[in-house]
Motif scaffolding. Structure first.
Motif, short mmCIF file in Angstrom:
data_model
loop_
_atom_site.label_atom_id
_atom_site.label_comp_id
_atom_site.label_asym_id
_atom_site.label_seq_id
_atom_site.Cartn_x
_atom_site.Cartn_y
_atom_site.Cartn_z
N ALA A 107 0.84 -1.20 0.00
CA ALA A 107 0.00 0.00 0.00
C ALA A 107 0.87 1.25 0.00
CB ALA A 107 -0.94 -0.01 1.20
N LEU A 108 1.95 1.20 0.78
CA LEU A 108 2.85 2.35 0.83
C LEU A 108 3.51 2.59 -0.53
CD1 LEU A 108 4.56 1.98 4.33
CD2 LEU A 108 2.97 3.75 3.55
N LEU B 293 2.35 1.74 -3.51
CA LEU B 293 1.34 2.28 -4.43
C LEU B 293 1.09 3.76 -4.14
CD1 LEU B 293 -1.26 -0.63 -4.75
CD2 LEU B 293 0.60 -0.04 -6.28
N SER B 294 1.03 4.11 -2.84
CA SER B 294 0.81 5.52 -2.49
C SER B 294 1.96 6.37 -3.00
CB SER B 294 0.72 5.68 -0.97
OG SER B 294 -0.28 4.85 -0.47
N LEU C 152 -4.42 11.38 0.82
CA LEU C 152 -3.76 10.09 0.71
C LEU C 152 -3.39 9.57 2.10
CD1 LEU C 152 -3.33 8.50 -1.79
CD2 LEU C 152 -0.97 9.30 -1.89
N LEU D 68 -4.59 6.16 3.72
CA LEU D 68 -3.59 5.23 4.26
C LEU D 68 -3.86 4.95 5.72
CD1 LEU D 68 -0.10 6.15 2.79
CD2 LEU D 68 -1.28 3.96 2.68
N PHE E 287 -8.35 -0.07 -0.23
CA PHE E 287 -7.23 0.76 -0.67
C PHE E 287 -7.02 0.65 -2.17
CE2 PHE E 287 -2.85 1.91 -1.49
CZ PHE E 287 -2.82 3.16 -0.89
N PHE F 238 -6.60 3.47 -5.05
CA PHE F 238 -5.48 3.50 -5.98
C PHE F 238 -5.96 3.55 -7.42
CE2 PHE F 238 -2.48 1.13 -8.67
CZ PHE F 238 -1.41 2.01 -8.61
#
Lengths: 629, 359
Positions: free
Chosen positions: A28-29, A31-32, B273, B277, B307, B311
């Motif tokens: 997830a990190l 992709l962020s 974001l 997160l 998530f 995305f």
């Protein structure tokens, strides 16, 4: 805690899943970070470039919907056109009190309950920031009255637009189908780019089948707007390209005669050119007015239409499936001769037929019997006994290939959507679908077109055309020519490429024999349809049929009067003419009409008389001769 | 939290959700052209969805687990029913019309797939054997297939992804992952030719939207201009010129992020974001802390799917993914996905809150 342990049988399991959870968090990190870097590029690194673009971005694109192609008959009579109408459009988002608005608008414009019902239905289904149609086809007075008062209604606009219109209404409704508003389902299916600014799409019939030809291409207009979004000037304009005009092979005159000949009965008439496969008339009765569907039909009206026992929405010519009855006999005759039976061989008809080792009597329609008949007599007088015996001798596996090669049991390839294939039974089919073997009794009744065999009127007309053309199977077509409305450039449908080689080699002598017998049906001393063949200016070949809807008990008597109308026999008829150089082949089905000879054949005669009379007149006016070749 | 514990809610997660939803209302107000009634409707949907979340959180983990295969079965039946009814009538094939409400079974399936796969995998040991893996794939692909033919490609992809997340969390072997990737690579050319022409165009346009700026690249370019012209600090709330001049289609729904980014700039984007997160991360932590595998798999998968939605939406609006028509969770206008989403968070909270009470 002990209980928890029992749930967590493997402590290892926990560590595996936890490991993966950590990995997922990491993912997830990543992709962020990817997203952020993209947005950094857009908003920070290339900020000045995009800022410049945005300042220059006073140019808006507006779609210009194309004009849908016309649909015309073979003589250029317009069947579907576009007429300019005034419509009222509402953007619900901009309306405060909807009911009040409808009430107020209703004072100026005649709002039907149907209009309001359809509008409210769409209100729930489509986004509120889009335009919703409230009423189409305002008359001039209403339009003027509303235009004066338009300032009072925020969110309601009066717009002129092109509206699809079918001038012949129910006469061509089944063939043309109709266009309707693009639904959610259509949206998912259609390319949104090709439908910029387009509100309708073909839903059924020709309108659906040739959607891609009729649609055309949207154009665009680039306009400069001010900070409030108002149009200042047009910068660039790419005009829409109208759709193709389609000329069908239908002859509206013939269509009308067929429709009138059917009267208020339920049934279908299909007439085609046996040489090319062009469909000249395709009528299904009762019919409906396709104009009802263009702007959405209210649930009530629609329910009323589908609940009618007569099923006016059903195009019987294409979708109706009927036992062919005795109209199948010419084809069975070919199968019989192909199996080596001499057409001269005689069979004695006592009025019934019985299989060996069985006591069941299969009755001939003529209870007193035809006496001794050969194949010619059996077709002319439609003797069931002869064909019962033929069926018993041939068996389904010898009959089925002939039925298939005459186009039964498969789609004809006609240019209309979702054509059914009908049904030609075989012993394998019976075993697979009914889990039972094929019985000899089924051979017997299949030979006279009863039992499992199911055909559509279009297939019957096509088989008739195949007999007419001495064994050449053609693909039925409706589109004759497409024409570009801007350049006038036309493209003919290529007929020669469409005919199929026969799946079975059919002996020319056999087929001439059958045609002679079919001619006797119309013109012979004992022909079943001699009343309809009498004093015709041309020679016809035909075959009558009467298909049972209910089975009659072994010793029962079929009494039409005592039966409910919907249980009475279907009347059928196939024919072509002139016998030697056929120009038209036809199939007629009249549901619950009773006898094919009495009810269906006269309809075919009327259609043919019109067809040849018109040719005769045209020939006379142009000085040509030899119409009947 | 005070009463939160008794209601089986999770304080930090709830706060994260509320902040995001409130932000959503703020953006919708701007995107809709300052329309109060649009905002009120979205507020009402939010309220209903939150109530559903609280209700779902009260279901005990054992019941939820027992209920999983049934929910899945019912959803499959409904999906088939939608296809049959849709094919028979002329209506759209995504909806079952129940008179007052219209109901989209594919939404139910968004919960049904991860629940059923988690249920299946936790019947045996982990990591799953190959045969179990195949069954799990079937549970994922069958509903996805039913949704694809509706046709709704976006939702179908999300269903597949949610099922794959469960498998991933369950620790499937890397060689199995490689095998699946190989299978996907093998069918890709086939799928490419099955796509509708406009869908192919969308994918091709992704690589170069400027090739067709007035056609299929229009939406992508306008969105990027709106985002890019915002700069670091943005143009300010209600002041996004590109959005308000209606350059951006679907600006209240799928493309709402363009409005947000134009008005709040890179700083706003960064905060958004972080919020997303935080919500996803909090869920992953909750999954980490639960005591039994079913809960862990289900929470993890729901969180990752959430998530992934974010995305895909941000990716498509900012131009690094094709435009597949996926809304931005908790922000986009529209109620159907909001309800499912909140139900999912209800499940997550309920499972986590009773992690100690598992019997």
């Amino acid at each position: 805690m002990a209980a928890t342990q029992s749930f967590n049988r493997q402590p290892m399991e926990a560590s595996v899943v936890r490991g993966r959870l950590r990995l997922a968090g990491l993912l997830a990190l990543v992709l962020s970070a990817l997203l952020l870097s993209r947005l950094y590029v857009l908003q920070v690194a290339e900020y000045s470039r995009y800022q410049t673009l945005s300042l220059e971005n006073h140019i808006r694109l507006q779609a210009l919907p194309p004009v849908r192609g016309l649909i015309l008959d073979r003589n250029g009579i317009v069947l579907a056109r576009n007429t300019a109408v005034y419509t009222l459009q509402v953007i619900p988002e901009k309306v405060g009190d909807m009911d009040l608005l409808l009430h107020e608008v209703g004072k100026l414009v005649d709002l039907e309950e149907d209009d309001i019902a359809v509008f409210k239905k769409n209100l729930r289904r489509r986004p509120r920031f889009e335009k919703h149609l409230l009423k189409s086809k305002l008359d001039d007075v209403e339009a003027a009255r509303f235009a004066v008062n338009e300032y009072r209604f925020s969110g309601v606009t009066l717009e002129a637009m092109l509206h699809r219109d079918y001038p012949l209404a129910d006469l061509t409704g089944h063939v043309l189908g109709y266009v309707g508003r693009i639904s959610e389902q259509d949206e998912a299916r259609l390319d949104s780019a090709a439908y910029q600014g387009v509100s309708h799409t073909g839903k059924l019939g020709i309108e659906s089948y040739y959607e891609s030809l009729l649609l055309g291409r949207s154009g665009f207009e680039q306009v400069e707007i001010d900070a409030h979004g108002r149009t200042l000037r047009t910068i660039n304009r790419e005009s829409a390209i109208p759709g193709q005009n389609l000329y069908l092979s239908l002859d509206v005159g013939l269509q009308r005669i067929a429709r009138e000949a059917l009267g208020n009965r339920r049934g279908a008439v299909v007439a085609m050119d046996p040489g090319s496969g062009e469909i000249l008339a395709m009528v299904s009765a009762p019919a409906y007015d396709p104009n009802l569907f263009v702007d959405g039909i209210s649930r009530e009206t629609y329910q009323a239409l589908i609940q009618l026992a007569d099923k006016p929405l059903l195009n019987r010519a294409l979708y109706g499936r009927y036992s062919p009855g005795s109209t199948i006999k010419p084809i069975m005759a070919l199968a019989t001769m192909d199996a080596g039976v001499s057409p001269q061989e005689r069979v004695f008809c006592p009025g019934w037929f019985m299989l060996p080792d069985s006591t069941r009597k299969y009755r001939c329609w003529k209870r007193t019997g035809h006496g001794s008949v050969n194949l010619h007599d059996a077709i002319e007088q439609s003797c069931d006994t002869y064909f019962y015996q033929a069926g018993a001798r041939l068996g389904i596996d010898k009959m089925a290939p002939f039925l298939f090669s005459f186009g039964f049991g498969k789609q004809s390839g006609v240019d209309l959507p979702s054509e059914p294939s009908g049904l030609v039974p075989t012993s394998e089919w019976k075993q697979a679908t009914h889990l039972e073997p094929w019985y000899p009794g089924e051979d017997v009744i299949t030979a006279i077109g009863q039992g499992f065999l199911l055909t559509t009127p279009l297939q019957l007309a096509r088989a008739s055309a195949m007999l007419a053309s001495r064994g050449r199977l053609v693909k039925p077509t409706l589109l004759r020519r497409q024409e570009n409305p801007l350049t006038g450039e036309a493209q003919e449908t290529r007929v020669d490429a469409l005919s199929e080689a026969p799946a079975l080699a059919i002996d020319q002598r056999d087929i001439e024999w059958v045609i002679r017998s079919m001619t006797a049906v119309m013109h012979g001393r004992r022909g079943t349809a001699r009343a309809s063949g009498r004093r015709s200016a041309y020679r016809m070949a035909g075959k009558t049929g009467t298909a049972q809807v209910v089975s009659i008990a072994q010793d029962g008597e079929y009494d039409a009067k005592s039966l409910r109308e919907t249980l009475r026999d279907h009347a059928l008829f196939i024919a072509f003419a002139p016998v030697d150089h056929p120009k038209i082949a036809i199939a007629v089905v009249v549901e619950n009409g009773g006898s094919g000879a009495a009810v269906a054949a006269p309809i075919a005669r009327k259609v043919m008389d019109y067809f040849f009379l018109k040719r005769l007149r045209r020939a006379a006016s142009t000085g040509a001769s030899g119409v009947f070749g | 939290m005070f009463s939160g514990r008794r209601l089986h809610l999770d304080g930090p997660l709830l706060i994260g959700l509320l902040v995001l939803s409130a932000l959503g209302l703020v953006v919708i107000f701007s995107a809709s052209g300052e329309n109060w009634s649009v905002m009120a409707r979205q507020g009402l949907r939010l309220g209903i969805s939150l109530a559903v979340m609280v209700a779902v959180a009260q279901v005990s983990p054992e019941n939820l687990r027992r209920f999983s295969p049934h929910l899945f079965t019912v959803s499959v039946i409904l999906l088939v029913a939608v296809l049959v009814v849709g094919a028979a009538g002329k209506g759209a094939q995504r909806w079952l019309d129940l008179g007052l409400v219209r109901f989209q079974p594919s939404e139910l399936m968004k919960l049904g797939v991860p629940m059923a796969v988690a249920w299946l995998l936790t019947r045996g040991r982990l990591p799953p054997r190959f045969s179990v893996l195949l069954s799990a794939l079937a549970l994922t692909l069958i509903p996805a297939g039913l949704v694809v033919v509706q046709p709704d490609l976006g939702t179908a992809i999300m269903l597949v992804v949610s099922g794959l997340f469960v498998l991933f969390l369950a620790g499937i072997r890397w060689q199995h992952v490689l095998m699946m990737l190989a299978a996907v690579a093998a069918v890709t050319p086939y799928l490419w030719f099955r796509l509708q022409e406009y869908q192919r165009q969308r994918i091709l346009t992704l690589f170069d939207p400027w090739a067709d700026p007035m056609g299929s690249g229009y939406q992508a370019i306008q969105a990027q201009i709106a985002i890019g012209s915002a700069g670091i600090s943005g143009k300010g709330w209600l002041a996004g010129s590109q959005s308000h001049l209606e350059f951006i289609p679907e600006r209240s729904t799928d493309f709402i992020f363009a409005v947000f980014a134009e008005e709040f700039g890179f700083i706003g984007v960064l905060m958004l974001l972080v919020l997303y997160l935080f919500v996803a991360g909090r869920c992953l932590v909750m999954a980490y802390h639960t005591r039994e595998t079913f809960s862990r798999l289900l929470i993890g998968s729901l969180a990752l799917t959430f998530f992934f939605y974010v995305f895909v939406n941000l990716g498509m609006v900012s131009g690094i993914l094709p435009i597949v028509g996926v809304p931005l969770p908790l922000i986009s206008y529209g109620g159907t996905s909001m309800l499912t989403l909140m139900a999912a968070f209800g499940i997550i909270m309920g499972l986590h809150a009773r992690r100690r009470l598992m019997a």
